[in-house]
Design an enzyme around this catalytic site. Structure first.
Site, PDB file in Angstrom:
ATOM      1  N   ARG A 123       0.848  -1.202   0.000  1.00 56.05           N
ATOM      2  CA  ARG A 123       0.000   0.000   0.000  1.00 56.05           C
ATOM      3  C   ARG A 123       0.879   1.246   0.000  1.00 56.05           C
ATOM      4  NH1 ARG A 123      -5.389  -1.912   3.215  1.00 56.05           N
ATOM      5  NH2 ARG A 123      -6.538  -2.016   1.281  1.00 56.05           N
ATOM      6  N   GLN A 128      -1.195   2.636  -5.627  1.00 55.58           N
ATOM      7  CA  GLN A 128      -2.575   2.945  -5.226  1.00 55.58           C
ATOM      8  C   GLN A 128      -3.602   2.519  -6.282  1.00 55.58           C
ATOM      9  OE1 GLN A 128      -2.863   7.032  -3.979  1.00 55.58           O
ATOM     10  NE2 GLN A 128      -2.923   6.413  -1.835  1.00 55.58           N
ATOM     11  N   ASP A 131      -4.598  -1.269  -6.073  1.00 53.45           N
ATOM     12  CA  ASP A 131      -4.990  -1.764  -4.751  1.00 53.45           C
ATOM     13  C   ASP A 131      -6.389  -2.401  -4.802  1.00 53.45           C
ATOM     14  OD1 ASP A 131      -5.628  -2.138  -2.103  1.00 53.45           O
ATOM     15  OD2 ASP A 131      -5.013  -0.150  -1.449  1.00 53.45           O
ATOM     16  N   SER A 134      -8.604  -2.228  -1.627  1.00 51.55           N
ATOM     17  CA  SER A 134      -9.346  -0.976  -1.459  1.00 51.55           C
ATOM     18  C   SER A 134     -10.508  -0.872  -2.432  1.00 51.55           C
ATOM     19  CB  SER A 134      -8.426   0.236  -1.652  1.00 51.55           C
ATOM     20  OG  SER A 134      -7.540   0.323  -0.569  1.00 51.55           O
ATOM     21  N   TYR A 231      -2.010  -1.603   9.198  1.00 47.87           N
ATOM     22  CA  TYR A 231      -2.983  -2.644   9.550  1.00 47.87           C
ATOM     23  C   TYR A 231      -3.112  -2.790  11.065  1.00 47.87           C
ATOM     24  CZ  TYR A 231      -3.126  -4.198   4.715  1.00 47.87           C
ATOM     25  OH  TYR A 231      -3.307  -4.265   3.359  1.00 47.87           O
TER      26      TYR A 231
HETATM   27  P1  NAD Z   1      -8.612  -4.531   6.910  1.00 44.60           P
HETATM   28  O1  NAD Z   1      -9.561  -4.937   5.836  1.00 44.60           O
HETATM   29  O2  NAD Z   1      -7.386  -5.358   7.125  1.00 44.60           O
HETATM   30  O3  NAD Z   1      -9.400  -4.465   8.301  1.00 44.60           O
HETATM   31  C1  NAD Z   1     -10.580  -3.691   8.431  1.00 44.60           C
HETATM   32  C2  NAD Z   1     -10.524  -2.886   9.718  1.00 44.60           C
HETATM   33  O4  NAD Z   1     -10.722  -3.742  10.841  1.00 44.60           O
HETATM   34  C3  NAD Z   1      -9.205  -2.158   9.976  1.00 44.60           C
HETATM   35  O5  NAD Z   1      -9.442  -0.781  10.097  1.00 44.60           O
HETATM   36  C4  NAD Z   1      -8.701  -2.788  11.260  1.00 44.60           C
HETATM   37  O6  NAD Z   1      -7.987  -1.862  12.057  1.00 44.60           O
HETATM   38  C5  NAD Z   1      -9.995  -3.201  11.905  1.00 44.60           C
HETATM   39  N1  NAD Z   1      -9.865  -4.187  13.008  1.00 44.60           N
HETATM   40  C6  NAD Z   1      -9.026  -5.245  13.103  1.00 44.60           C
HETATM   41  N2  NAD Z   1      -9.202  -5.877  14.277  1.00 44.60           N
HETATM   42  C7  NAD Z   1     -10.190  -5.218  14.937  1.00 44.60           C
HETATM   43  C8  NAD Z   1     -10.824  -5.390  16.197  1.00 44.60           C
HETATM   44  N3  NAD Z   1     -10.463  -6.373  17.014  1.00 44.60           N
HETATM   45  N4  NAD Z   1     -11.783  -4.499  16.556  1.00 44.60           N
HETATM   46  C9  NAD Z   1     -12.138  -3.495  15.734  1.00 44.60           C
HETATM   47  N5  NAD Z   1     -11.583  -3.270  14.525  1.00 44.60           N
HETATM   48  C10 NAD Z   1     -10.607  -4.132  14.136  1.00 44.60           C
HETATM   49  O7  NAD Z   1      -8.168  -3.022   6.730  1.00 44.60           O
HETATM   50  P2  NAD Z   1      -8.185  -2.110   5.428  1.00 44.60           P
HETATM   51  O8  NAD Z   1      -9.544  -1.679   5.144  1.00 44.60           O
HETATM   52  O9  NAD Z   1      -7.448  -2.830   4.383  1.00 44.60           O
HETATM   53  O10 NAD Z   1      -7.364  -0.849   5.904  1.00 44.60           O
HETATM   54  C11 NAD Z   1      -6.194  -0.962   6.681  1.00 44.60           C
HETATM   55  C12 NAD Z   1      -5.455   0.349   6.704  1.00 44.60           C
HETATM   56  O11 NAD Z   1      -4.797   0.584   5.486  1.00 44.60           O
HETATM   57  C13 NAD Z   1      -6.303   1.570   6.956  1.00 44.60           C
HETATM   58  O12 NAD Z   1      -5.556   2.444   7.753  1.00 44.60           O
HETATM   59  C14 NAD Z   1      -6.453   2.164   5.609  1.00 44.60           C
HETATM   60  O13 NAD Z   1      -6.775   3.534   5.656  1.00 44.60           O
HETATM   61  C15 NAD Z   1      -5.087   1.911   5.072  1.00 44.60           C
HETATM   62  N6  NAD Z   1      -5.036   1.976   3.619  1.00 44.60           N
HETATM   63  C16 NAD Z   1      -3.997   2.639   3.028  1.00 44.60           C
HETATM   64  C17 NAD Z   1      -3.916   2.702   1.660  1.00 44.60           C
HETATM   65  C18 NAD Z   1      -2.795   3.396   0.986  1.00 44.60           C
HETATM   66  O14 NAD Z   1      -2.049   4.092   1.619  1.00 44.60           O
HETATM   67  N7  NAD Z   1      -2.617   3.205  -0.296  1.00 44.60           N
HETATM   68  C19 NAD Z   1      -4.877   2.122   0.880  1.00 44.60           C
HETATM   69  C20 NAD Z   1      -5.915   1.452   1.503  1.00 44.60           C
HETATM   70  C21 NAD Z   1      -5.964   1.395   2.877  1.00 44.60           C
END
Ligand code: NAD
Length: 392
Positions: A123, A128, A131, A134, A231
């Site tokens: 990521r 981007q 991804d 996302s 994560y």
């Molecule tokens: P994910 O699908 O792995 O998980 C979904 C959400 O569940 C996450 O926010 C995680 O913190 C949460 N979670 C895990 N255990 C939990 C618990 N016990 N209780 C409550 N919540 C819990 O995550 P995602 O949607 O892929 O996103 C992960 C991170 O990556 C985020 O910060 C997102 O903003 C970031 N992200 C960055 C980019 C980038 O920079 N290109 C792109 C996409 C996402």
């Protein structure tokens, strides 16, 4: 030498998406490549064969197209019968679901395929546009709210009418990553009162910016819960107990709960117990987006709606992006094209798999007859080279 590509029709039941769109085909053809599309590959995503043809592809059977392709584009990991049709040395780009899949990885290695797992894309800014987690999670979060609203036998927004007032639904989103944030935004658009929780402190501000109220156990462990990759970490037993207490109290007052919590490579954390479900009001609806990875809700079943004794519905649609396949495929196809363009030599149009490229290193599972991804039992790529560089 420009490439011959094959866009496969997905064989897994319940997978309506396709890995190319007329737009991406047009771009590949313009770059000089030959694109073949399996007959009917786009039908369930509302892309008729004629649209692919119009973009410059030829429509073929799997028997005719798969064995000639230098690159196979898919949504799901190829099955054994599928990969046996591919040419040795072909690249296969898909969501490979490589965890606990030694047998399948072994087969792809043995078949001499260069298998790329789109979901392992780092990521970073450069990637981007590639991804898939996302692009697909965003639609899944949206659709989860739509499914919940359809199953909820009351209106979502507050309505003040001459005949009386309908109160706004209370929506609780658990896990505020990409899917959760879109679920919050969608529920807000529908007029719900939204609360959300996460274990990553960064989520707090994001939830607030979408008009949701953040609730979480904000102790020292919470403050350190985000990995360098953004994560969540698996939380301690103590934290989980405190979190469960907070959730139990909150959830009893909610009408709709959307759970999206995931930890990469681990089973989904159990966040909603049977006891919590028992405390909810009849007619409440839960949508468990983590159901394919074991579920956040106790008793949730993949591709079923479970109704509890107290009339609470737990919806477990496994492939939520597939519910909006026509949108999901367009975005997925763009992600795949953006990645493929990095694998092609600009001058010759040939495939150039550079294992020093961090996108390749992160996603390449099998190559040259071997399992190569260190996280799945392969040898670290170019360990010797790195040593040389460090020495030099
Ligand atoms: P994910 O699908 O792995 O998980 C979904 C959400 O569940 C996450 O926010 C995680 O913190 C949460 N979670 C895990 N255990 C939990 C618990 N016990 N209780 C409550 N919540 C819990 O995550 P995602 O949607 O892929 O996103 C992960 C991170 O990556 C985020 O910060 C997102 O903003 C970031 N992200 C960055 C980019 C980038 O920079 N290109 C792109 C996409 C996402």
């Amino acid at each position: 030498m420009p490439l011959t590509l094959f866009v496969a029709k997905e064989s897994q039941a319940g997978e309506p998406r396709v890995a190319a769109s007329p737009d991406t085909v047009k771009r590949l053809v313009k770059a000089g490549h030959t694109v073949t599309v399996e007959k009917g590959a786009g039908i369930l995503s509302r892309i008729p064969d004629a649209d692919f043809e119009g973009a410059g592809a030829s429509i073929v059977t799997a028997a005719a197209g798969a064995g000639k392709a230098d690159v196979v584009l898919k949504v799901r990991r190829p099955t054994s019968p599928e990969l046996k049709k591919y040419k040795k040395g072909a690249a296969v780009i898909a969501v490979m679901d490589p965890y606990d899949a030694e047998k399948a990885l072994g087969e792809m290695a043995k078949a001499g395929l260069s298998a790329f797992a789109m979901e392992l894309m780092p990521r970073i800014t450069r990637a981007q546009s590639m991804d898939v987690l996302s692009s697909q999670a965003n639609l899944a979060g949206y659709q989860a709210v739509i499914e919940a609203a359809a199953a909820y036998d009351r209106a979502m927004p507050m309505m003040m009418t001459a005949a009386g007032t309908v109160p706004a639904a209370k929506v609780f989103v658990m896990g505020a990553g990409v899917a959760g944030l879109q679920a919050i935004a969608t529920a807000r658009r529908l007029g719900a009162v939204v609360t959300a929780t996460d274990v990553r402190p960064a989520a707090k501000e994001q939830v607030a910016s979408l008009g949701g109220k953040f609730i979480a156990v904000e102790d020292e462990e919470f403050k350190a819960a985000e990995t360098a990759g953004g994560y969540a970490k698996e939380m301690s037993k103590e934290y989980q107990a405190k979190q469960a207490e907070l959730v139990a109290e909150h959830i009893a007052k909610q009408d709709i709960v959307i759970t999206t919590a995931l930890i990469p490579g681990r089973p989904a954390p159990k966040l909603v117990s049977k006891k919590m479900l028992d405390a909810m009001k009849p007619g409440s609806v839960l949508v468990d987006l983590a159901v394919e990875r074991g579920g956040n809700v106790e008793g949730a079943k993949a591709n079923e709606t479970v109704t509890t004794r107290n009339d609470v519905k737990v919806i477990g649609i496994a492939n939520m992006p597939g519910q909006v396949a026509a949108s999901a495929s367009l975005l997925y196809a763009k992600n795949v094209l953006a990645f493929l363009e990095t694998l092609v030599d600009g001058e010759s149009g040939a495939l150039n798999i550079n294992r020093d490229d961090e996108l390749v290193a992160a996603t390449l599972l099998t190559h040259d007859g071997a399992l190569v991804h260190p996280r799945f039992g392969g040898e670290a790529p170019a360990a010797a080279d790195k040593g040389e560089k460090a020495d030099g």
